[in-house]
Design a protein around this motif. Structure first.
Motif, PDB file in Angstrom:
ATOM      1  N   SER A  39       0.774  -1.312  -0.027  1.00  0.00           N
ATOM      2  CA  SER A  39      -0.272   0.174  -0.090  1.00  0.00           C
ATOM      3  C   SER A  39       0.721   1.244   0.171  1.00  0.00           C
ATOM      4  O   SER A  39       0.623   2.383  -0.309  1.00  0.00           O
ATOM      5  CB  SER A  39      -0.978  -0.090   1.282  1.00  0.00           C
ATOM      6  N   SER A  40       1.981   1.259   0.568  1.00  0.00           N
ATOM      7  CA  SER A  40       2.803   2.415   0.525  1.00  0.00           C
ATOM      8  C   SER A  40       4.204   2.355  -0.059  1.00  0.00           C
ATOM      9  O   SER A  40       4.700   3.595  -0.454  1.00  0.00           O
ATOM     10  CB  SER A  40       3.247   2.766   2.122  1.00  0.00           C
ATOM     11  N   SER A  41       4.607   1.298  -0.748  1.00  0.00           N
ATOM     12  CA  SER A  41       5.812   1.099  -1.443  1.00  0.00           C
ATOM     13  C   SER A  41       5.881   0.179  -2.399  1.00  0.00           C
ATOM     14  O   SER A  41       5.018  -0.716  -2.320  1.00  0.00           O
ATOM     15  CB  SER A  41       6.968   1.240  -0.582  1.00  0.00           C
TER      16      SER A  41
ATOM     17  N   VAL B  17      -4.711   0.823  -2.715  1.00  0.00           N
ATOM     18  CA  VAL B  17      -5.606   0.921  -1.533  1.00  0.00           C
ATOM     19  C   VAL B  17      -5.846  -0.514  -1.021  1.00  0.00           C
ATOM     20  O   VAL B  17      -6.605  -1.024  -1.768  1.00  0.00           O
ATOM     21  CB  VAL B  17      -7.052   1.736  -1.760  1.00  0.00           C
ATOM     22  N   GLU B  18      -5.616  -0.899   0.345  1.00  0.00           N
ATOM     23  CA  GLU B  18      -5.800  -2.128   0.814  1.00  0.00           C
ATOM     24  C   GLU B  18      -5.205  -3.190  -0.196  1.00  0.00           C
ATOM     25  O   GLU B  18      -6.127  -4.106  -0.533  1.00  0.00           O
ATOM     26  CB  GLU B  18      -7.311  -2.411   1.170  1.00  0.00           C
TER      27      GLU B  18
ATOM     28  N   ASN C 169      -5.041  -3.215  -3.203  1.00  0.00           N
ATOM     29  CA  ASN C 169      -5.597  -2.917  -4.572  1.00  0.00           C
ATOM     30  C   ASN C 169      -5.033  -1.853  -5.428  1.00  0.00           C
ATOM     31  O   ASN C 169      -5.042  -0.779  -5.025  1.00  0.00           O
ATOM     32  CB  ASN C 169      -7.276  -3.109  -4.695  1.00  0.00           C
ATOM     33  N   ILE C 170      -4.563  -2.322  -6.602  1.00  0.00           N
ATOM     34  CA  ILE C 170      -3.900  -1.117  -7.298  1.00  0.00           C
ATOM     35  C   ILE C 170      -5.094  -0.043  -7.829  1.00  0.00           C
ATOM     36  O   ILE C 170      -5.935  -0.806  -8.596  1.00  0.00           O
ATOM     37  CB  ILE C 170      -3.044  -1.455  -8.537  1.00  0.00           C
ATOM     38  N   THR C 171      -5.093   1.140  -7.546  1.00  0.00           N
ATOM     39  CA  THR C 171      -6.214   1.779  -8.042  1.00  0.00           C
ATOM     40  C   THR C 171      -5.680   2.862  -9.213  1.00  0.00           C
ATOM     41  O   THR C 171      -6.335   3.556  -9.700  1.00  0.00           O
ATOM     42  CB  THR C 171      -6.645   2.844  -6.927  1.00  0.00           C
ATOM     43  N   ASP C 172      -4.312   3.190  -9.066  1.00  0.00           N
ATOM     44  CA  ASP C 172      -3.599   4.247 -10.081  1.00  0.00           C
ATOM     45  C   ASP C 172      -2.486   3.498 -11.017  1.00  0.00           C
ATOM     46  O   ASP C 172      -1.317   3.454 -10.525  1.00  0.00           O
ATOM     47  CB  ASP C 172      -3.166   5.410  -9.435  1.00  0.00           C
TER      48      ASP C 172
ATOM     49  N   GLY D 228       2.011  -4.191   7.610  1.00  0.00           N
ATOM     50  CA  GLY D 228       2.410  -3.144   6.664  1.00  0.00           C
ATOM     51  C   GLY D 228       1.873  -1.774   7.057  1.00  0.00           C
ATOM     52  O   GLY D 228       1.759  -1.289   8.105  1.00  0.00           O
ATOM     53  N   ALA D 229       1.764  -0.801   5.797  1.00  0.00           N
ATOM     54  CA  ALA D 229       1.432   0.586   6.329  1.00  0.00           C
ATOM     55  C   ALA D 229      -0.160   0.657   6.692  1.00  0.00           C
ATOM     56  O   ALA D 229      -0.522   1.508   7.545  1.00  0.00           O
ATOM     57  CB  ALA D 229       1.568   1.474   4.989  1.00  0.00           C
ATOM     58  N   THR D 230      -0.874  -0.190   5.985  1.00  0.00           N
ATOM     59  CA  THR D 230      -2.475  -0.123   6.268  1.00  0.00           C
ATOM     60  C   THR D 230      -3.076  -1.402   6.648  1.00  0.00           C
ATOM     61  O   THR D 230      -4.040  -1.562   7.156  1.00  0.00           O
ATOM     62  CB  THR D 230      -3.238   0.565   5.205  1.00  0.00           C
ATOM     63  N   MET D 231      -2.396  -2.586   6.335  1.00  0.00           N
ATOM     64  CA  MET D 231      -2.720  -3.856   6.435  1.00  0.00           C
ATOM     65  C   MET D 231      -1.959  -4.504   7.411  1.00  0.00           C
ATOM     66  O   MET D 231      -0.657  -4.561   7.305  1.00  0.00           O
ATOM     67  CB  MET D 231      -3.164  -4.465   5.339  1.00  0.00           C
TER      68      MET D 231
END
Length: 354
Positions: A19-21, A50-51, A53-56, A201-204
């Motif tokens: 999520s962060s790198s 995000v969580e 999942n690649i959003t960009d 991780g960063a978010t999970m």
């Protein structure tokens, strides 16, 4: 449709898109000893993933280009992973006399029994695990499936980064492969160990429990190091980027440890204890022999001691590179600092030697 676990390969880069790198790792092997040939870590823009999942896809592709250039690797083929929550796995029994192509045909015919999505929307693969314990004429076959979009978007991002997808693996299996490098660091190796790997991780935060080296349980929950970064940002009036740097490099005011870091450490310990309780409640196990902390948050000073005290279980920080040689292109002290967060990248890079 087939091609999720990937077949045998020549040298591949392990690339972990979190999520962060983005983390990239290249290994070589002489005899039984691995060597880190190159590695690099590059941060991702906010919300590009995000969580898991690649959003960009464009932003992730540009970061992949930078991370490959920074590592100075000449390898272009990549092993990448999808997260466990995106994958359905099932152990099925098949006739031991079937060859790989016959198995593939039979799975294609019967797949709709096991997979709740339309078959044209899924990537699916299988791996023979060995003879079935219940029937000597059959073999256990691990079936893994996930939505094609999860695979396609990773392939698209790698293509933008001028890299080629050779293998799409599952994070839990990459972690399991890297765990084999850590097992020798445990005091009671060789016994029937039950080990909990907590990847923060960063978010999970992902809990993977391995019994005798095989994954028996995984669970993801939303919690991670980003909460500490955001608290630093809020308390000291910094940008998210400045807060992230200060978290790594220090130089924060004197009250940081007592007012910010200690409460966060306590929150991590609580998350670990809660995740283990969920595992005990959902399985036949009521204890684990070791807790291994992985992910960027694992190296926070004093965390292992707190987790050990709270859970009553020997706890250590993951370092899959402890017994590896390090190549001339690699900064050994940076590698050592990043080691806990490189478990998945390491397990993916190990696919070169299947």
């Amino acid at each position: 449709m087939f091609g999720l676990l990937g077949k045998k390969s020549s040298s591949v880069l392990g690339v972990d898109i979190s999520s962060s790198s983005v983390k990239l790792l290249e290994l070589s092997k002489q005899g039984d000893r691995y060597k880190v040939e190159s590695y690099a870590v590059e941060p991702l823009p906010a919300n590009a993933v995000v969580e898991k999942n690649i959003t960009d896809v464009e932003a992730v592709g540009e970061v992949l280009k930078r991370v490959a250039s920074k590592s100075r690797t000449s390898v272009k083929q990549v092993a990448v992973a999808v997260s466990g929550s995106a994958v359905i796995t099932k152990l099925i029994q098949m006739d031991s006399g079937l060859n790989e192509f016959e198995m593939e045909d039979q799975i294609t015919l019967e797949a709709d029994q096991y997979i709740p999505y339309p078959l044209d929307e899924v990537a699916i693969d299988f791996e023979v695990q060995g003879p079935s314990e219940t029937n000597p004429d059959q073999v256990d076959v691990l079936l893994a499936a996930c939505r094609k979009e999860n695979v396609d978007i990773r392939e698209d991002a790698l293509e933008i980064g001028s890299l080629t997808t050779k293998i799409v693996d599952v994070e839990a299996y990459a972690l399991e492969r890297a765990y084999a490098l850590i097992e020798s660091q445990l005091d009671s190796q060789g016994e029937e160990l039950v080990v909990a790997i907590v990847d923060i991780g960063a978010t999970m935060t992902t809990l993977s429990v391995l019994a005798e080296g095989k994954t028996v349980y995984t669970r993801e929950q939303i919690f991670g190091g980003k909460q500490l970064t955001e608290e630093i940002q809020r308390r000291y009036g910094l940008s998210l980027e400045e807060a992230g740097l200060a978290k790594k490099q220090g130089g924060l005011p004197d009250d940081y440890d007592s007012e910010v870091l200690t409460p966060f450490r306590e929150a991590v310990v609580q998350q670990v204890a809660r995740a283990l309780q969920f595992f005990f409640g959902a399985s036949q196990y009521n204890a684990v022999d070791y807790v291994v902390l992985a992910g960027g948050t694992a190296s926070i000073q004093g965390l292992t001691e707190m987790v050990e005290e709270k859970t009553g279980t020997p706890t250590l920080v993951a370092n899959p590179f402890a017994d590896m040689a390090v190549g001339s292109r690699v900064n050994a002290s940076s590698l050592s600092n990043d080691a806990p967060s490189l478990m998945i990248a390491c397990g993916l890079a190990m696919r070169s030697f299947d």
